[in-house]
Design a protein around this motif. Structure first.
Motif, PDB file in Angstrom:
ATOM      1  N   LEU B  15       0.829  -1.204   0.000  1.00 10.52           N
ATOM      2  CA  LEU B  15       0.000   0.000   0.000  1.00 10.52           C
ATOM      3  C   LEU B  15       0.862   1.252   0.000  1.00 10.52           C
ATOM      4  N   SER B  16       1.900   1.267   0.840  1.00  7.71           N
ATOM      5  CA  SER B  16       2.724   2.481   0.846  1.00  7.71           C
ATOM      6  C   SER B  16       3.509   2.593  -0.455  1.00  7.71           C
ATOM      7  N   GLY B  17       3.820   1.454  -1.096  1.00 11.94           N
ATOM      8  CA  GLY B  17       4.442   1.520  -2.422  1.00 11.94           C
ATOM      9  C   GLY B  17       3.524   2.183  -3.433  1.00 11.94           C
ATOM     10  N   LEU B  33       7.989   6.182   0.881  1.00 10.69           N
ATOM     11  CA  LEU B  33       9.070   5.251   0.548  1.00 10.69           C
ATOM     12  C   LEU B  33       9.754   4.766   1.826  1.00 10.69           C
ATOM     13  N   VAL B  34       9.983   5.677   2.785  1.00 10.58           N
ATOM     14  CA  VAL B  34      10.572   5.254   4.071  1.00 10.58           C
ATOM     15  C   VAL B  34       9.687   4.214   4.726  1.00 10.58           C
ATOM     16  N   ALA B  63      20.186   7.224   5.336  1.00 10.21           N
ATOM     17  CA  ALA B  63      21.035   7.905   4.364  1.00 10.21           C
ATOM     18  C   ALA B  63      20.283   8.254   3.088  1.00 10.21           C
ATOM     19  N   VAL B  64      19.670   7.253   2.461  1.00 12.07           N
ATOM     20  CA  VAL B  64      19.095   7.466   1.140  1.00 12.07           C
ATOM     21  C   VAL B  64      17.944   8.455   1.188  1.00 12.07           C
ATOM     22  N   ILE B  65      17.041   8.266   2.177  1.00  7.71           N
ATOM     23  CA  ILE B  65      15.854   9.128   2.227  1.00  7.71           C
ATOM     24  C   ILE B  65      16.236  10.543   2.619  1.00  7.71           C
ATOM     25  N   VAL B  66      17.236  10.662   3.524  1.00  2.39           N
ATOM     26  CA  VAL B  66      17.699  11.999   3.878  1.00  2.39           C
ATOM     27  C   VAL B  66      18.219  12.714   2.637  1.00  2.39           C
TER      28      VAL B  66
END
Lengths: 102, 161
Positions: B15-17, B33-34, B63-66
């Motif tokens: 669902l969040s996807g 996405l997080v 790291a990636v989401i930041v």
């Protein structure tokens, strides 16, 4: 309730991968396209971890470890490219970027 | 209990996807996405890959989401006021994705059934494997990270000429 088997994990992974693919093709915003790519990478990670669990060895998990590392590097480079593109064109909509000239 | 958790994690993740793909504002997409990656980490725990679950949260959420949020806010994008799906393109995309899902699912269904086998001492065993059998790829990865770092610095530098 039926017990959860390898197939369940793989089906979830398949759905996640297709969702990411749909996102890559649907969206115009380069950043969201990039996030959809992350979804696809994670879907393949899930499949590899599930295979590793149901085969009783750790090689799949080692693979996922490498994929996560490479994905982090890929995100850094990709976002740098998007930032450089935005500086030139003032847009991140992929359908407005239709010329190779600077 | 584990089965219920599997259903909860996988449905919430999907669902969040969906919300990542459909979100109008890139910031909400990034936050969903997080969430999706957190549920994925939950699935990793259910598969007894504890080390990878922690790595997933540290690397992606940490790291990636930041990085994503930083770039989104740096670029100061306007939210898309009209949903920009063209009807033909959206139909084609859904068709291709659906066909791929159907084909992969039929392959999965044709597989022979497998039983879960116990994996002992995941973190310790992974460390051993990583530093014996997979030593060369491990070192090559560090070179790759260095190359990526140099590439990012040279790409994002302002031209001084």
């Amino acid at each position: 309730m039926i017990p959860v088997t390898l197939e369940h994990y793989l089906i979830v992974s398949v759905l996640m991968f297709s969702l990411g693919l749909a996102g890559v093709m649907l969206r115009r915003n380069a950043l969201v396209v990039f996030m959809s790519l992350e979804l696809m990478l994670n879907a393949s990670n899930l499949a590899l971890v599930a295979f590793s669990r149901f085969n009783g060895n750790l090689h799949g998990q080692i693979f996922v470890f490498f994929i996560i590392t490479v994905a982090a590097a890929e995100v850094a480079v990709g976002l740098a490219i998007i930032v450089a593109l935005f500086r030139r064109r003032q847009t991140v909509q992929v359908d407005e970027i239709n010329s190779m000239r600077l | 209990m584990q089965d219920q958790l599997f259903w909860f994690f996988s449905i919430a993740m999907l669902l969040s996807g969906v919300l990542v793909v459909l979100g109008r504002n890139p910031v909400t997409s990034a936050l969903f996405l997080v969430l999706s990656l957190f549920f994925m980490a939950g699935l990793f725990v259910l598969l007894e890959a504890y080390f990878l679950a922690i790595i997933q949260i540290l690397v992606y959420a940490g790291a990636v989401i930041v990085l994503f949020l930083f770039v989104i806010m740096l670029l100061d994008l306007k939210t898309e006021n009209v949903r920009q799906f063209k009807r033909f393109g959206a139909g084609g995309a859904l068709l291709v994705a659906g066909a791929l899902a159907w084909k992969l699912a039929s392959v999965v269904m044709a597989m022979p059934a497998a039983d879960a086998k116990p994996v002992v001492g995941t973190t310790e065993a992974m460390g051993k494997l990583l530093f014996t059998q997979y030593l060369l790829p491990f070192e090559v990865t560090s070179v790759l990270l260095l190359i990526a770092m140099v590439g990012v610095v040279s790409l994002s530098r302002k031209e001084t000429k």
